[in-house]
Design an enzyme around this catalytic site. Structure first.
Site, PDB file in Angstrom:
ATOM      1  N   LYS A   1       0.832  -1.208   0.000  1.00  8.95           N
ATOM      2  CA  LYS A   1       0.000   0.000   0.000  1.00  8.95           C
ATOM      3  C   LYS A   1       0.867   1.259   0.000  1.00  8.95           C
ATOM      4  O   LYS A   1       0.583   2.217  -0.724  1.00  8.95           O
ATOM      5  CB  LYS A   1      -0.920  -0.013   1.229  1.00  8.95           C
ATOM      6  CG  LYS A   1      -2.028   1.028   1.195  1.00  8.95           C
ATOM      7  CD  LYS A   1      -3.058   0.725   2.273  1.00  8.95           C
ATOM      8  CE  LYS A   1      -4.264   1.639   2.166  1.00  8.95           C
ATOM      9  NZ  LYS A   1      -5.338   1.258   3.090  1.00  8.95           N
TER      10      LYS A   1
ATOM     11  N   LYS B   1       2.353  -3.115  11.132  1.00  7.96           N
ATOM     12  CA  LYS B   1       1.023  -3.172  11.732  1.00  7.96           C
ATOM     13  C   LYS B   1       1.176  -3.590  13.186  1.00  7.96           C
ATOM     14  O   LYS B   1       2.175  -4.204  13.574  1.00  7.96           O
ATOM     15  CB  LYS B   1       0.141  -4.194  11.003  1.00  7.96           C
ATOM     16  CG  LYS B   1      -1.351  -3.902  11.078  1.00  7.96           C
ATOM     17  CD  LYS B   1      -1.752  -2.754  10.168  1.00  7.96           C
ATOM     18  CE  LYS B   1      -3.267  -2.563  10.147  1.00  7.96           C
ATOM     19  NZ  LYS B   1      -3.679  -1.519   9.200  1.00  7.96           N
TER      20      LYS B   1
ATOM     21  N   THR C   1      -9.944   9.471   2.214  1.00  9.89           N
ATOM     22  CA  THR C   1     -10.208   8.104   1.763  1.00  9.89           C
ATOM     23  C   THR C   1     -11.383   8.083   0.788  1.00  9.89           C
ATOM     24  O   THR C   1     -11.306   7.475  -0.288  1.00  9.89           O
ATOM     25  CB  THR C   1     -10.513   7.177   2.953  1.00  9.89           C
ATOM     26  OG1 THR C   1      -9.404   7.182   3.862  1.00  9.89           O
ATOM     27  CG2 THR C   1     -10.754   5.750   2.474  1.00  9.89           C
TER      28      THR C   1
ATOM     29  N   LEU D   1     -22.563   2.008   4.449  1.00  6.26           N
ATOM     30  CA  LEU D   1     -22.687   3.464   4.519  1.00  6.26           C
ATOM     31  C   LEU D   1     -22.104   3.984   5.832  1.00  6.26           C
ATOM     32  O   LEU D   1     -22.712   4.764   6.545  1.00  6.26           O
ATOM     33  CB  LEU D   1     -24.157   3.882   4.382  1.00  6.26           C
ATOM     34  CG  LEU D   1     -24.818   3.539   3.047  1.00  6.26           C
ATOM     35  CD1 LEU D   1     -26.314   3.796   3.106  1.00  6.26           C
ATOM     36  CD2 LEU D   1     -24.178   4.333   1.899  1.00  6.26           C
TER      37      LEU D   1
ATOM     38  N   ASP E   1     -26.990  -1.173   4.070  1.00  2.82           N
ATOM     39  CA  ASP E   1     -26.176  -1.016   5.273  1.00  2.82           C
ATOM     40  C   ASP E   1     -26.882  -1.737   6.420  1.00  2.82           C
ATOM     41  O   ASP E   1     -28.120  -1.845   6.419  1.00  2.82           O
ATOM     42  CB  ASP E   1     -26.001   0.473   5.623  1.00  2.82           C
ATOM     43  CG  ASP E   1     -24.963   0.705   6.710  1.00  2.82           C
ATOM     44  OD1 ASP E   1     -23.769   0.781   6.361  1.00  2.82           O
ATOM     45  OD2 ASP E   1     -25.337   0.778   7.899  1.00  2.82           O
ATOM     46  N   ILE E   2     -26.106  -2.224   7.391  1.00  2.00           N
ATOM     47  CA  ILE E   2     -26.713  -2.915   8.530  1.00  2.00           C
ATOM     48  C   ILE E   2     -27.488  -1.957   9.418  1.00  2.00           C
ATOM     49  O   ILE E   2     -28.371  -2.364  10.169  1.00  2.00           O
ATOM     50  CB  ILE E   2     -25.651  -3.658   9.360  1.00  2.00           C
ATOM     51  CG1 ILE E   2     -24.558  -2.691   9.843  1.00  2.00           C
ATOM     52  CG2 ILE E   2     -25.035  -4.794   8.556  1.00  2.00           C
ATOM     53  CD1 ILE E   2     -23.556  -3.336  10.774  1.00  2.00           C
TER      54      ILE E   2
END
Length: 380
Positions: free
Chosen positions: A78, A90, A160, A191, A213-214
């Site tokens: 990345k 990480k 982003t 979302l 979306d949940i």
């Protein structure tokens, strides 16, 4: 705290074999604060390692180790793709982010980060927040992605999401010869902070989108936003999102959503979204190419947040971040063209480009040490 007490790894050589691609792996243990963490530095050819720190109630040390090794390797690629002077790293903290957080735990984690002498910079990831790292900052300056009040860039979902929109524009350019967002239809999965901004950007451009979306409130809110634009939004079920007859699938939620089952359901020309690790395996990238579906490698299209946190070490500058984020458009177009030229999957093409970047840099320097302090590191 529900800490991991033992690992299924019984052979020291097996452990070393797991870490064979990595320069350094640090196991952190502080009984006084309950901290158990792992820091993995994959490759520092391009500069000190950079990668977020996630907190999760891993079921075993093996599980935590596998996660941090995989994620740190991904950060190497990345960073190479985003053209930032960092390598891949990480960190993971083992514990329940809802019950096990304390200021002392993050201060202890900050001390371990500081002990690496500038080889590793970290910040938020799943299960951690900017406020958590305000405590870690009391022990180390090697923290990025911090609040604006502390000199950071603030909300990383902004660059982003802008990067995702630039990536979708590049995808449209490759598909249709024109990068206008309103010429295509989209199925947006998720979302959240980033997905909502992406959906909003598409609506403002006049696009027709299908969303799921949940959280039903997020869906309701984007439907209201649509009324203020020339675009349109239509709700669909969480399972129905895969079979929508649209041009581009935009995954902005979970990883692993491109798998054996969903590839059969997809009826799109391309996939371009913000979710990390969208492919369950790299073989699924090959299968997408065979099916004629253009795939935007996630670590390239969602790198706007990385660009922002890396930029903090120059002194936070939103305008500079957005200029560099716009370059995602050209990077992605190059990946698409290389994949077509070499008859590869886009994931194979992206990996090859990043590996060339690393190989070319190796000819000039080996790995990062504090004695080769970069000129932009103004906080040490």
């Amino acid at each position: 705290m529900g800490l991991v007490k033992e690992s299924s790894i019984t052979d020291d050589f097996a452990l070393l074999d797991k870490m064979s691609e990595h320069e350094q792996v640090v196991f952190c243990n502080d009984p006084s604060t309950g901290l158990q963490a792992i820091i993995a530095i994959h490759n520092t050819t391009l500069g000190p390692a950079l990668g977020g720190c996630r907190m999760e109630a891993y079921q075993s040390l093996d599980e935590a180790l596998e996660d941090v090794l995989r994620l740190s390797k991904g950060m190497t690629y990345k960073c190479a793709a985003a053209d930032v002077d960092f390598g891949g790293g990480k960190a993971v903290i083992i514990g329940d982010p809802n019950t096990d957080k304390t200021p002392e735990l993050f201060r202890s984690f900050g001390q371990f980060v500081d002990s690496l002498g500038g080889r590793f910079y970290t910040g938020t990831d799943m299960g951690t927040t900017m406020d958590d790292f305000v405590h870690a900052m009391r022990e180390t300056t090697n923290i990025v992605g911090i609040p604006e009040a502390y000199g950071g860039g603030g909300d990383s979902s902004i660059p982003t999401s802008k990067g995702i929109l630039y990536g979708i524009m590049a995808t449209n350019k490759m598909l249709f010869g024109n990068d206008d967002l309103n010429q295509a239809t989209y199925a947006v999965q998720g979302l959240g902070k980033v997905g909502f901004k992406v959906a909003e950007g598409l609506l403002q451009a006049g696009a027709k989108i299908y969303v799921t979306d949940i959280d039903e409130e997020n869906v309701a809110e984007i439907l209201e936003k649509a009324k203020e634009t020339s675009g349109s939004a239509h709700p669909v079920s969480s399972e129905g999102i895969y079979s929508q007859n649209v041009d581009i699938f935009v995954p902005c939620a979970f990883g692993g959503v491109i798998n054996d089952r969903t590839i059969e359901e997809l009826n799109v020309k391309a996939i371009a979204g913000s979710a990390n690790n969208q492919l369950l395996s790299e073989q699924h990238g090959v299968e997408l190419a065979e099916k004629g579906i253009l795939y935007a490698p996630d670590y390239i299209i969602n790198s706007g947040g990385l660009i922002q946190v890396a930029d903090e070490l120059y002194g936070a500058n939103k305008e500079r971040v957005l200029i560099k984020t716009k370059e995602i458009y050209n990077v992605l177009l190059n990946v698409y063209r290389q994949a077509k030229l070499k008859q590869q999957s886009t994931m194979e093409a992206a990996n090859h480009i990043c590996e060339n970047v690393l190989e070319n840099r190796k000819r000039r320097n080996s790995f990062y040490t504090r004695s080769t302090k970069p000129k932009w590191d103004i906080r040490n």
